[in-house]
Motif scaffolding. Structure first.
Motif, short mmCIF file in Angstrom:
data_model
loop_
_atom_site.label_atom_id
_atom_site.label_comp_id
_atom_site.label_asym_id
_atom_site.label_seq_id
_atom_site.Cartn_x
_atom_site.Cartn_y
_atom_site.Cartn_z
N SER A 204 57.26 85.87 -28.50
CA SER A 204 56.25 86.92 -28.30
C SER A 204 54.87 86.32 -28.46
O SER A 204 54.70 85.18 -28.88
CB SER A 204 56.46 88.05 -29.32
OG SER A 204 56.20 87.57 -30.62
N GLY A 205 53.86 87.12 -28.16
CA GLY A 205 52.48 86.67 -28.31
C GLY A 205 52.13 86.40 -29.76
O GLY A 205 51.40 85.45 -30.08
N THR A 206 52.65 87.21 -30.65
CA THR A 206 52.39 87.02 -32.08
C THR A 206 53.01 85.72 -32.56
O THR A 206 52.39 84.95 -33.29
CB THR A 206 52.97 88.20 -32.89
OG1 THR A 206 52.43 89.41 -32.38
CG2 THR A 206 52.65 88.06 -34.35
#
Length: 64
Positions: free
Chosen positions: A48-50
């Protein structure tokens, strides 16, 4: 007794099973040969982006 006997259902089943095993073996070898040609498929990437941001923040080379 004739020289050529008609194949029984059991021998037909064995023939089909043998053919399917040979086909699956061949497809497995093909998949292996394709996979070893593409090592980038096996690199661990953030999902994910996180996770990507945390991975980049923890990278020691980007803090220089």
């Amino acid at each position: 007794m004739s020289q050529f006997d008609k194949p029984t259902d059991k021998s037909k089943l064995e023939t089909i099973a043998g053919s399917l095993m040979l086909l699956s073996f061949g497809l497995g070898i093909l998949a292996f040969l394709i996979a070893i040609d593409r090592p980038e498929w096996f690199t661990l990437r953030p999902a994910s982006g996180t996770a990507a941001a945390m991975s980049k923040a923890s990278d020691t080379q980007t803090h220089k």
